[in-house]
Design a protein around this motif. Structure first.
Motif, PDB file in Angstrom:
ATOM      1  N   GLN A 116       0.927  -1.137   0.025  1.00  0.00           N
ATOM      2  CA  GLN A 116      -0.078  -0.175   0.135  1.00  0.00           C
ATOM      3  C   GLN A 116       0.890   1.213   0.006  1.00  0.00           C
ATOM      4  OE1 GLN A 116      -0.865   2.081   3.287  1.00  0.00           O
ATOM      5  NE2 GLN A 116      -2.229   3.184   2.461  1.00  0.00           N
ATOM      6  N   PRO A 117       2.017   1.439   0.902  1.00  0.00           N
ATOM      7  CA  PRO A 117       2.703   2.553   0.816  1.00  0.00           C
ATOM      8  C   PRO A 117       3.451   2.985  -0.601  1.00  0.00           C
ATOM      9  CG  PRO A 117       3.134   1.403   2.843  1.00  0.00           C
ATOM     10  CD  PRO A 117       2.359   0.752   1.906  1.00  0.00           C
ATOM     11  N   LEU A 118       3.728   1.688  -1.206  1.00  0.00           N
ATOM     12  CA  LEU A 118       4.427   1.896  -2.570  1.00  0.00           C
ATOM     13  C   LEU A 118       3.537   2.278  -3.651  1.00  0.00           C
ATOM     14  CD1 LEU A 118       6.712  -1.379  -2.682  1.00  0.00           C
ATOM     15  CD2 LEU A 118       7.265   0.891  -2.001  1.00  0.00           C
ATOM     16  N   GLU A 119       2.254   1.980  -3.423  1.00  0.00           N
ATOM     17  CA  GLU A 119       1.234   2.351  -4.374  1.00  0.00           C
ATOM     18  C   GLU A 119       0.809   3.782  -3.993  1.00  0.00           C
ATOM     19  OE1 GLU A 119      -0.519   1.096  -7.969  1.00  0.00           O
ATOM     20  OE2 GLU A 119       0.710  -0.330  -6.534  1.00  0.00           O
ATOM     21  N   THR A 120       0.403   4.452  -2.960  1.00  0.00           N
ATOM     22  CA  THR A 120       0.165   5.762  -2.664  1.00  0.00           C
ATOM     23  C   THR A 120       0.923   6.701  -2.133  1.00  0.00           C
ATOM     24  OG1 THR A 120      -0.346   4.961  -0.270  1.00  0.00           O
ATOM     25  CG2 THR A 120      -2.028   4.380  -1.839  1.00  0.00           C
ATOM     26  N   GLY A 121       2.139   6.379  -1.707  1.00  0.00           N
ATOM     27  CA  GLY A 121       3.068   7.288  -1.251  1.00  0.00           C
ATOM     28  C   GLY A 121       2.871   7.704   0.146  1.00  0.00           C
ATOM     29  N   LYS A 122       1.861   6.698   1.050  1.00  0.00           N
ATOM     30  CA  LYS A 122       1.901   7.155   2.177  1.00  0.00           C
ATOM     31  C   LYS A 122       1.454   5.955   3.115  1.00  0.00           C
ATOM     32  CE  LYS A 122      -2.889   8.495   1.283  1.00  0.00           C
ATOM     33  NZ  LYS A 122      -3.983   9.658   1.354  1.00  0.00           N
ATOM     34  N   VAL A 123       1.479   5.854   4.341  1.00  0.00           N
ATOM     35  CA  VAL A 123       1.152   4.790   5.337  1.00  0.00           C
ATOM     36  C   VAL A 123       0.367   5.211   6.113  1.00  0.00           C
ATOM     37  CG1 VAL A 123       3.280   4.819   6.489  1.00  0.00           C
ATOM     38  CG2 VAL A 123       2.129   2.871   6.431  1.00  0.00           C
ATOM     39  N   SER A 124      -0.900   4.616   6.452  1.00  0.00           N
ATOM     40  CA  SER A 124      -1.811   4.691   7.624  1.00  0.00           C
ATOM     41  C   SER A 124      -1.607   3.628   8.725  1.00  0.00           C
ATOM     42  CB  SER A 124      -3.266   4.756   7.015  1.00  0.00           C
ATOM     43  OG  SER A 124      -3.339   5.710   6.250  1.00  0.00           O
ATOM     44  N   VAL A 125      -1.472   3.986   9.956  1.00  0.00           N
ATOM     45  CA  VAL A 125      -1.256   3.155  10.852  1.00  0.00           C
ATOM     46  C   VAL A 125      -2.321   3.260  11.920  1.00  0.00           C
ATOM     47  CG1 VAL A 125       0.274   2.404  12.824  1.00  0.00           C
ATOM     48  CG2 VAL A 125       1.271   3.347  10.673  1.00  0.00           C
ATOM     49  N   ALA A 126      -2.829   2.249  12.182  1.00  0.00           N
ATOM     50  CA  ALA A 126      -4.267   2.399  13.024  1.00  0.00           C
ATOM     51  C   ALA A 126      -4.117   1.441  14.222  1.00  0.00           C
ATOM     52  CB  ALA A 126      -5.425   1.566  12.279  1.00  0.00           C
ATOM     53  N   ARG A 127      -4.121   2.128  15.405  1.00  0.00           N
ATOM     54  CA  ARG A 127      -4.022   1.430  16.612  1.00  0.00           C
ATOM     55  C   ARG A 127      -5.327   1.984  17.565  1.00  0.00           C
ATOM     56  NH1 ARG A 127      -1.042  -0.714  13.985  1.00  0.00           N
ATOM     57  NH2 ARG A 127       1.395  -1.111  14.461  1.00  0.00           N
ATOM     58  N   ALA A 128      -5.461   1.154  18.557  1.00  0.00           N
ATOM     59  CA  ALA A 128      -6.616   1.306  19.393  1.00  0.00           C
ATOM     60  C   ALA A 128      -6.534   2.718  19.914  1.00  0.00           C
ATOM     61  CB  ALA A 128      -6.587   0.193  20.670  1.00  0.00           C
ATOM     62  N   ASN A 129      -5.386   3.370  20.278  1.00  0.00           N
ATOM     63  CA  ASN A 129      -5.309   4.683  21.017  1.00  0.00           C
ATOM     64  C   ASN A 129      -4.793   6.005  19.949  1.00  0.00           C
ATOM     65  OD1 ASN A 129      -2.905   3.720  20.436  1.00  0.00           O
ATOM     66  ND2 ASN A 129      -1.973   4.606  22.477  1.00  0.00           N
ATOM     67  N   ALA A 130      -4.907   5.294  18.871  1.00  0.00           N
ATOM     68  CA  ALA A 130      -4.097   6.578  17.538  1.00  0.00           C
ATOM     69  C   ALA A 130      -4.274   5.924  16.325  1.00  0.00           C
ATOM     70  CB  ALA A 130      -2.847   6.732  17.866  1.00  0.00           C
ATOM     71  N   HIS A 131      -4.683   6.849  15.334  1.00  0.00           N
ATOM     72  CA  HIS A 131      -4.654   6.539  13.866  1.00  0.00           C
ATOM     73  C   HIS A 131      -3.947   7.545  13.060  1.00  0.00           C
ATOM     74  CE1 HIS A 131      -6.002   6.307   9.946  1.00  0.00           C
ATOM     75  NE2 HIS A 131      -6.753   5.155  10.165  1.00  0.00           N
ATOM     76  N   MET A 132      -2.830   7.303  12.728  1.00  0.00           N
ATOM     77  CA  MET A 132      -1.681   8.308  11.903  1.00  0.00           C
ATOM     78  C   MET A 132      -1.423   7.878  10.576  1.00  0.00           C
ATOM     79  SD  MET A 132      -0.863  10.320  14.582  1.00  0.00           S
ATOM     80  CE  MET A 132       0.783  11.057  14.202  1.00  0.00           C
ATOM     81  N   THR A 133      -1.399   9.051   9.913  1.00  0.00           N
ATOM     82  CA  THR A 133      -0.919   8.823   8.296  1.00  0.00           C
ATOM     83  C   THR A 133       0.465   9.444   8.282  1.00  0.00           C
ATOM     84  OG1 THR A 133      -3.214   8.552   7.719  1.00  0.00           O
ATOM     85  CG2 THR A 133      -1.346   9.077   6.195  1.00  0.00           C
TER      86      THR A 133
END
Length: 303
Positions: A116-133
């Motif tokens: 996904q990062p190679l395709e979009t140029g970004k990575v989304s990290v989802a955790r119970a206490n945070a959601h970061m891109t």
């Protein structure tokens, strides 16, 4: 490989060759032929470093990142995560080089997390206490031996399972990930005689100048678009700027049919052909550029 054509300045590459062929050395030399970060790029790189807590003295850098994680790296280490979410290696390499040596030795799930990062140029990290891109526009360079023993082409050194071991070893990397890699290059073994040859006529400085000129062409072409390089163009932009001449279109159509090329592979060939044309300062994408781009596509693993 870099000195020969400089195509690696915007695209993903995989080098396959025996131990000691210089794969790691070539990857480490790649940042030296890339142009310095401009002001906006330096700010982006520094912001990622700041979030990761690695910004030295609060100073911005003009040097492109080079990250080379060990093949034991976890998914969180590569794409980001942790209790306090931090950017991973793919984000720490934003606008620079991410080098994955011994590619098949990485855990398969870890490698597939890069799709996904190679395709979009970004990575989304989802955790119970945070959601970061985090941004992840990298140049992925990978290296691997042709088989586990590394000596597939040398009958005197190859193991007893050759050539079957090559297919098993290369199959450890998933097809969808390999389809996202633009340049598949075989690196030949270096002999003692090669080491005493005179240096090549074109050195790193000359290659860097050609890369800078190609980047300047792309910047001017894409100044009104939401893209920096050929690696980012798609849709109408790709059709406008990377459509080859009639002979090139015919060759690409023939190759796509013969190799059952995916739609992703088709667009990636166009981007590579556009980049080859830029390195030659050619306004048009011609058949010869398409032919060279096709030569870099993935070969089938040894049966």
């Amino acid at each position: 490989m870099v000195g020969a054509n400089g195509v690696l300045e915007v695209l993903y590459g995989l080098m396959v060759g025996p131990p000691g062929a210089g794969k790691s050395l070539m990857a480490a030399c790649l940042p030296g032929i890339l142009p310095p970060l401009d002001s906006s790029e330096a700010l982006e790189v520094s912001m990622v470093a700041s979030v990761a807590g690695t910004l030295e003295g609060g100073r911005m850098t003009r040097q492109r990142p080079f990250r080379a994680p060990h093949h034991s790296a976890s998914m969180a280490a590569l794409t980001g995560g942790g209790l306090k979410v931090r950017p991973g290696e793919v984000s720490m390499a934003h606008l620079g080089v991410l080098f994955l040596d011994e590619l098949p030795e990485f855990q398969r799930a870890v490698l597939d997390s890069l799709r996904q990062p190679l395709e979009t140029g970004k990575v989304s990290v989802a955790r119970a206490n945070a959601h970061m891109t985090f941004p992840a526009r990298v140049q992925l360079i990978a290296a691997m031996n042709p088989c586990r023993c590394g000596h597939l082409g040398d009958a005197s050194l190859a193991c007893a399972r050759a050539p079957r071991c090559a297919g098993d070893y290369q199959a450890k990397v998933s097809g969808p990930l390999l389809d996202r890699i633009d340049l598949h290059v075989e690196v030949q073994a270096v002999s003692a005689a090669d080491l005493i040859l005179p240096p090549p006529a074109e050195g790193s400085a000359e290659v860097a100048a050609r890369v800078a000129a190609a980047r300047a062409l792309q910047s001017e072409r894409l100044k009104d678009a939401d893209a920096r390089t050929n690696a980012e163009i798609e849709g109408a932009l790709l059709e406008t700027h990377a459509t080859p001449d009639e002979a090139g279109r015919a060759l690409l159509a023939q190759a796509a049919e013969a190799t059952r090329m995916s739609a992703r592979g088709y667009t990636r060939v166009l981007r590579v052909a556009r980049t080859i044309a830029d390195l030659e300062t050619s306004e048009a994408v011609r058949r010869i550029h398409v032919a060279e781009a096709l030569s870099y596509r993935r070969r089938s693993p040894v049966a």
